[in-house]
Scaffold this motif. Structure first.
Motif, PDB file in Angstrom:
ATOM      1  N   PRO A  72       0.804  -1.219   0.000  1.00  0.00           N
ATOM      2  CA  PRO A  72       0.000   0.000   0.000  1.00  0.00           C
ATOM      3  C   PRO A  72       0.838   1.271   0.000  1.00  0.00           C
ATOM      4  N   TYR A  73       0.345   2.246  -0.727  1.00  0.00           N
ATOM      5  CA  TYR A  73       0.880   3.605  -0.722  1.00  0.00           C
ATOM      6  C   TYR A  73      -0.026   4.487   0.123  1.00  0.00           C
ATOM      7  N   GLU A  74       0.565   5.447   0.817  1.00  0.00           N
ATOM      8  CA  GLU A  74      -0.154   6.568   1.420  1.00  0.00           C
ATOM      9  C   GLU A  74       0.603   7.820   1.011  1.00  0.00           C
ATOM     10  N   TRP A  75      -0.121   8.844   0.557  1.00  0.00           N
ATOM     11  CA  TRP A  75       0.514  10.080   0.105  1.00  0.00           C
ATOM     12  C   TRP A  75      -0.083  11.293   0.783  1.00  0.00           C
ATOM     13  N   GLU A  76       0.747  12.316   0.871  1.00  0.00           N
ATOM     14  CA  GLU A  76       0.301  13.657   1.235  1.00  0.00           C
ATOM     15  C   GLU A  76       0.855  14.601   0.182  1.00  0.00           C
ATOM     16  N   PHE A  77       0.056  15.579  -0.184  1.00  0.00           N
ATOM     17  CA  PHE A  77       0.421  16.535  -1.221  1.00  0.00           C
ATOM     18  C   PHE A  77       0.171  17.952  -0.728  1.00  0.00           C
ATOM     19  N   SER A  78       0.889  18.896  -1.297  1.00  0.00           N
ATOM     20  CA  SER A  78       0.605  20.304  -1.052  1.00  0.00           C
ATOM     21  C   SER A  78       0.676  21.043  -2.382  1.00  0.00           C
ATOM     22  N   ARG A  79      -0.101  22.113  -2.452  1.00  0.00           N
ATOM     23  CA  ARG A  79      -0.104  22.931  -3.654  1.00  0.00           C
ATOM     24  C   ARG A  79       0.673  24.207  -3.359  1.00  0.00           C
ATOM     25  N   GLY A  80       1.628  24.500  -4.232  1.00  0.00           N
ATOM     26  CA  GLY A  80       2.403  25.726  -4.123  1.00  0.00           C
ATOM     27  C   GLY A  80       2.236  26.551  -5.382  1.00  0.00           C
ATOM     28  N   ALA A  81       3.133  27.474  -5.564  1.00  0.00           N
ATOM     29  CA  ALA A  81       3.080  28.367  -6.723  1.00  0.00           C
ATOM     30  C   ALA A  81       3.192  27.602  -8.036  1.00  0.00           C
TER      31      ALA A  81
END
Length: 158
Positions: free
Chosen positions: A124-133
């Motif tokens: 299994p994968y678990e991801w976290e993402f953020s949006r920047g410029a």
């Protein structure tokens, strides 16, 4: 505020969520295709500078350059490989944060010319993402190994 304005606002929010989900899927597919091609610049461009990688047999790796160095070294011995992301699901947490889950199916040729008996593993994968410029980036990936098949003669991912 009129109900037409509320309807338009809700529609815009729903469209934005759909666009964000597609952008995250595209980010991951583009990145993991680059990984298969050993295009390390394109792959690491999908990660935030302060990202974290957690992978079963390794210690937690912090920072984009440390992640690149570790994965590049581990996967360098394989003549060819394929990373599959299966059952991917992403959830937009806020305007600039998202999480995701999926499954990894990794297949690698361990010796040139021995394509009939590849090494494979999954989990299994678990991801976290953020949006920047510059758009969405991967900030955390946790990957567990639940199964393996064949023998990894190179022992590169241990």
């Amino acid at each position: 505020m009129s109900s037409a304005t509320n309807d338009n606002d809700q529609l815009l929010r729903r469209v934005r969520v759909l666009e964000d989900k597609e952008a995250l899927r595209t980010l991951m597919i583009r990145g993991w295709r680059a990984l298969d091609l050993k295009d390390w610049d394109a792959w690491i461009a999908c990660w935030a500078d302060d990202a974290t990688l957690e992978f079963g047999p390794w210690e937690k790796i912090r920072g984009k350059e440390a992640i690149r160095a570790t994965v590049e070294e581990a996967e360098a011995p394989y003549p060819s490989m394929q990373h599959h992301i299966l059952n991917m699901h992403v959830h937009i947490e806020e305007d600039d944060r998202a999480t995701g889950i999926g499954y990894m199916w990794f297949v690698a040729v361990t010796e040139p010319g021995k394509t009939g008996s590849p090494y494979a593993m999954g989990g299994p994968y678990e991801w976290e993402f953020s949006r920047g410029a510059d758009g969405w980036l991967l900030t955390r990936q946790r990957l567990g190994v639940r199964w393996t098949q064949g023998e990894d003669a190179r022992k590169a991912l241990e």
